[in-house]
Design an enzyme around this catalytic site. Structure first.
Site, PDB file in Angstrom:
ATOM      1  N   ALA A   1       0.802  -1.231   0.000  1.00 29.39           N
ATOM      2  CA  ALA A   1       0.000   0.000   0.000  1.00 29.39           C
ATOM      3  C   ALA A   1       0.834   1.280   0.000  1.00 29.39           C
ATOM      4  O   ALA A   1       0.324   2.350   0.298  1.00 29.39           O
ATOM      5  CB  ALA A   1      -0.963  -0.006   1.185  1.00 29.39           C
TER       6      ALA A   1
ATOM      7  N   SER B   1      -6.901  -9.520 -12.056  1.00 30.05           N
ATOM      8  CA  SER B   1      -6.618  -8.699 -13.240  1.00 30.05           C
ATOM      9  C   SER B   1      -7.405  -9.263 -14.416  1.00 30.05           C
ATOM     10  O   SER B   1      -7.720 -10.458 -14.438  1.00 30.05           O
ATOM     11  CB  SER B   1      -5.119  -8.759 -13.569  1.00 30.05           C
ATOM     12  OG  SER B   1      -4.884  -8.262 -14.880  1.00 30.05           O
TER      13      SER B   1
ATOM     14  N   TYR C   1       2.096 -13.741 -15.148  1.00 32.18           N
ATOM     15  CA  TYR C   1       1.139 -12.837 -14.473  1.00 32.18           C
ATOM     16  C   TYR C   1      -0.290 -13.367 -14.618  1.00 32.18           C
ATOM     17  O   TYR C   1      -1.056 -13.405 -13.648  1.00 32.18           O
ATOM     18  CB  TYR C   1       1.269 -11.447 -15.093  1.00 32.18           C
ATOM     19  CG  TYR C   1       0.471 -10.357 -14.423  1.00 32.18           C
ATOM     20  CD1 TYR C   1       0.888  -9.792 -13.222  1.00 32.18           C
ATOM     21  CD2 TYR C   1      -0.698  -9.877 -15.008  1.00 32.18           C
ATOM     22  CE1 TYR C   1       0.159  -8.776 -12.627  1.00 32.18           C
ATOM     23  CE2 TYR C   1      -1.430  -8.863 -14.413  1.00 32.18           C
ATOM     24  CZ  TYR C   1      -0.999  -8.312 -13.220  1.00 32.18           C
ATOM     25  OH  TYR C   1      -1.727  -7.302 -12.639  1.00 32.18           O
TER      26      TYR C   1
ATOM     27  N   LYS D   1      -2.852 -14.479 -11.605  1.00 33.88           N
ATOM     28  CA  LYS D   1      -4.121 -13.793 -11.359  1.00 33.88           C
ATOM     29  C   LYS D   1      -5.314 -14.728 -11.590  1.00 33.88           C
ATOM     30  O   LYS D   1      -6.345 -14.591 -10.924  1.00 33.88           O
ATOM     31  CB  LYS D   1      -4.232 -12.543 -12.235  1.00 33.88           C
ATOM     32  CG  LYS D   1      -3.185 -11.474 -11.906  1.00 33.88           C
ATOM     33  CD  LYS D   1      -3.293 -10.992 -10.468  1.00 33.88           C
ATOM     34  CE  LYS D   1      -2.400  -9.794 -10.181  1.00 33.88           C
ATOM     35  NZ  LYS D   1      -2.527  -9.314  -8.794  1.00 33.88           N
TER      36      LYS D   1
HETATM   37  P1  NAD Z   1       2.502  -0.872  -8.132  1.00 32.91           P
HETATM   38  O1  NAD Z   1       3.697  -1.552  -8.704  1.00 32.91           O
HETATM   39  O2  NAD Z   1       2.321   0.579  -8.405  1.00 32.91           O
HETATM   40  O3  NAD Z   1       2.405  -1.124  -6.564  1.00 32.91           O
HETATM   41  C1  NAD Z   1       2.571  -2.406  -6.021  1.00 32.91           C
HETATM   42  C2  NAD Z   1       3.123  -2.288  -4.628  1.00 32.91           C
HETATM   43  O4  NAD Z   1       3.328  -3.603  -4.102  1.00 32.91           O
HETATM   44  C3  NAD Z   1       4.478  -1.572  -4.586  1.00 32.91           C
HETATM   45  O5  NAD Z   1       4.420  -0.517  -3.659  1.00 32.91           O
HETATM   46  C4  NAD Z   1       5.447  -2.663  -4.149  1.00 32.91           C
HETATM   47  O6  NAD Z   1       6.510  -2.200  -3.324  1.00 32.91           O
HETATM   48  C5  NAD Z   1       4.542  -3.613  -3.385  1.00 32.91           C
HETATM   49  N1  NAD Z   1       5.095  -4.965  -3.348  1.00 32.91           N
HETATM   50  C6  NAD Z   1       5.663  -5.656  -4.376  1.00 32.91           C
HETATM   51  N2  NAD Z   1       6.097  -6.844  -3.960  1.00 32.91           N
HETATM   52  C7  NAD Z   1       5.811  -6.925  -2.642  1.00 32.91           C
HETATM   53  C8  NAD Z   1       6.040  -7.913  -1.650  1.00 32.91           C
HETATM   54  N3  NAD Z   1       6.659  -9.071  -1.954  1.00 32.91           N
HETATM   55  N4  NAD Z   1       5.628  -7.683  -0.380  1.00 32.91           N
HETATM   56  C9  NAD Z   1       5.014  -6.516  -0.071  1.00 32.91           C
HETATM   57  N5  NAD Z   1       4.767  -5.533  -0.965  1.00 32.91           N
HETATM   58  C10 NAD Z   1       5.182  -5.741  -2.244  1.00 32.91           C
HETATM   59  O7  NAD Z   1       1.247  -1.713  -8.701  1.00 32.91           O
HETATM   60  P2  NAD Z   1      -0.288  -1.297  -8.868  1.00 32.91           P
HETATM   61  O8  NAD Z   1      -0.505  -0.960 -10.288  1.00 32.91           O
HETATM   62  O9  NAD Z   1      -0.700  -0.358  -7.805  1.00 32.91           O
HETATM   63  O10 NAD Z   1      -0.954  -2.737  -8.653  1.00 32.91           O
HETATM   64  C11 NAD Z   1      -1.560  -3.138  -7.434  1.00 32.91           C
HETATM   65  C12 NAD Z   1      -2.279  -4.459  -7.670  1.00 32.91           C
HETATM   66  O11 NAD Z   1      -3.237  -4.315  -8.706  1.00 32.91           O
HETATM   67  C13 NAD Z   1      -1.337  -5.588  -8.126  1.00 32.91           C
HETATM   68  O12 NAD Z   1      -1.745  -6.816  -7.554  1.00 32.91           O
HETATM   69  C14 NAD Z   1      -1.548  -5.616  -9.616  1.00 32.91           C
HETATM   70  O13 NAD Z   1      -1.242  -6.880 -10.174  1.00 32.91           O
HETATM   71  C15 NAD Z   1      -3.029  -5.286  -9.703  1.00 32.91           C
HETATM   72  N6  NAD Z   1      -3.422  -4.768 -11.011  1.00 32.91           N
HETATM   73  C16 NAD Z   1      -2.912  -3.589 -11.487  1.00 32.91           C
HETATM   74  C17 NAD Z   1      -3.309  -3.139 -12.742  1.00 32.91           C
HETATM   75  C18 NAD Z   1      -2.826  -1.853 -13.323  1.00 32.91           C
HETATM   76  O14 NAD Z   1      -3.194  -1.543 -14.469  1.00 32.91           O
HETATM   77  N7  NAD Z   1      -2.026  -1.053 -12.631  1.00 32.91           N
HETATM   78  C19 NAD Z   1      -4.192  -3.901 -13.511  1.00 32.91           C
HETATM   79  C20 NAD Z   1      -4.675  -5.096 -12.996  1.00 32.91           C
HETATM   80  C21 NAD Z   1      -4.287  -5.508 -11.743  1.00 32.91           C
END
Ligand code: NAD
Length: 243
Positions: free
Chosen positions: A10, A138, A151, A155
């Site tokens: 977060a 996702s 990925y 998911k």
């Molecule tokens: P982001 O990369 O901006 O943020 C992800 C956060 O997770 C980062 O702050 C990171 O430090 C943290 N993180 C990574 N590995 C970790 C670990 N092992 N332990 C604890 N924290 C960890 O990504 P986002 O775009 O905010 O994505 C958040 C979620 O939403 C993810 O699960 C992603 O797969 C999903 N998602 C994102 C999108 C998109 O378009 N951005 C689309 C579909 C799904």
């Protein structure tokens, strides 16, 4: 309100938006991040909204670190009423070029983390006989996506784990749902090329990318009593990427 929400990963992006939205709704917030200090800004922003908030550094793919973190959060906050399994990574590459390391790390961080956190937080919720969990899946987990064998596998598994945990925990008053975002503007998607971004945009009915807050709104609904008879479901939030 006296309720606590734990959000993994977060410190930025969608997880940070969810933490702030839940703080606005009155939840006290436990911010998980991978490294010490990277959850600090989210904690400050939640506190500014008038709730209790604290950061917990742990790698959510690590079973023992999750057990320790959940124990500490329970001690610090008293209850755990909501869990958002948000932490995730991408390591994209076409199948024949994808390394074993990039396959394994995405499965471990996106998929095993959901097992770890649901197990330890689920145990707390079972004792309370209440709680609600939302997993970040996702559209790649629903439909597949070229360059994302790792990925989309992780998911797709998250969607199956959502259904299984909803079936296991439902009779004890615990709901588990998932959201499946499409293309949301965060640091995760910033690294795509313009060509990739334009190809995605062409497929979106609303012809724009989503914002993290638009995911947070649906997560907040699923965690709330307004969704009291909704469990085991995956809600796509993609501006009409596929219908
Ligand atoms: P982001 O990369 O901006 O943020 C992800 C956060 O997770 C980062 O702050 C990171 O430090 C943290 N993180 C990574 N590995 C970790 C670990 N092992 N332990 C604890 N924290 C960890 O990504 P986002 O775009 O905010 O994505 C958040 C979620 O939403 C993810 O699960 C992603 O797969 C999903 N998602 C994102 C999108 C998109 O378009 N951005 C689309 C579909 C799904």
């Amino acid at each position: 309100m006296g309720k606590t929400a734990v959000i993994t990963g977060a410190g930025r992006g969608i997880g940070a938006a969810i933490a702030k939205r839940l703080a606005k709704d009155g939840f006290d917030i436990a911010v998980n991040e991978l490294t010490e200090g990277s959850g600090a800004q989210t904690v400050e922003e939640c506190k500014a909204l008038g709730v209790k908030a604290a950061a917990y550094a742990a790698d959510v793919s690590d079973y023992a670190q999750c057990e320790e973190m959940v124990k500490k959060i329970k001690e610090d906050f008293g209850t755990i009423d909501a869990l958002v399994n948000n932490a995730g990574i991408t390591r994209d590459g076409l199948l024949l070029r994808m390394t074993e390391e990039n396959y394994d790390s995405v499965i471990r961080i996106n998929q095993k983390s959901v097992f770890n956190m649901t197990k330890f937080v689920g145990a707390v919720m079972l004792r309370q006989k209440s709680g609600s969990i939302v997993n970040l899946a996702s559209v790649a987990g629903l439909y597949g996506n070229p360059g994302q064998m790792n990925y989309s596998a992780s998911k797709g598994a998250v969607i199956a784990m959502t259904k299984t945990s909803a079936k296991e925990l439902g009779s004890r008053g615990i709901r588990v749902n998932a959201v499946a975002p499409g293309f949301i503007q965060t640091p995760m998607t910033d690294k795509l090329t313009d060509e990739q971004k334009n190809a995605i945009l062409a497929q979106i009915a609303m012809k724009r990318y989503g914002q993290p807050e638009e995911i947070a709104n649906v997560v907040a609904f699923l965690l709330s009593d307004d969704a009291s008879y909704v469990t085991g479901q995956t809600i796509e939030i993609s501006g009409g990427l596929s219908m």
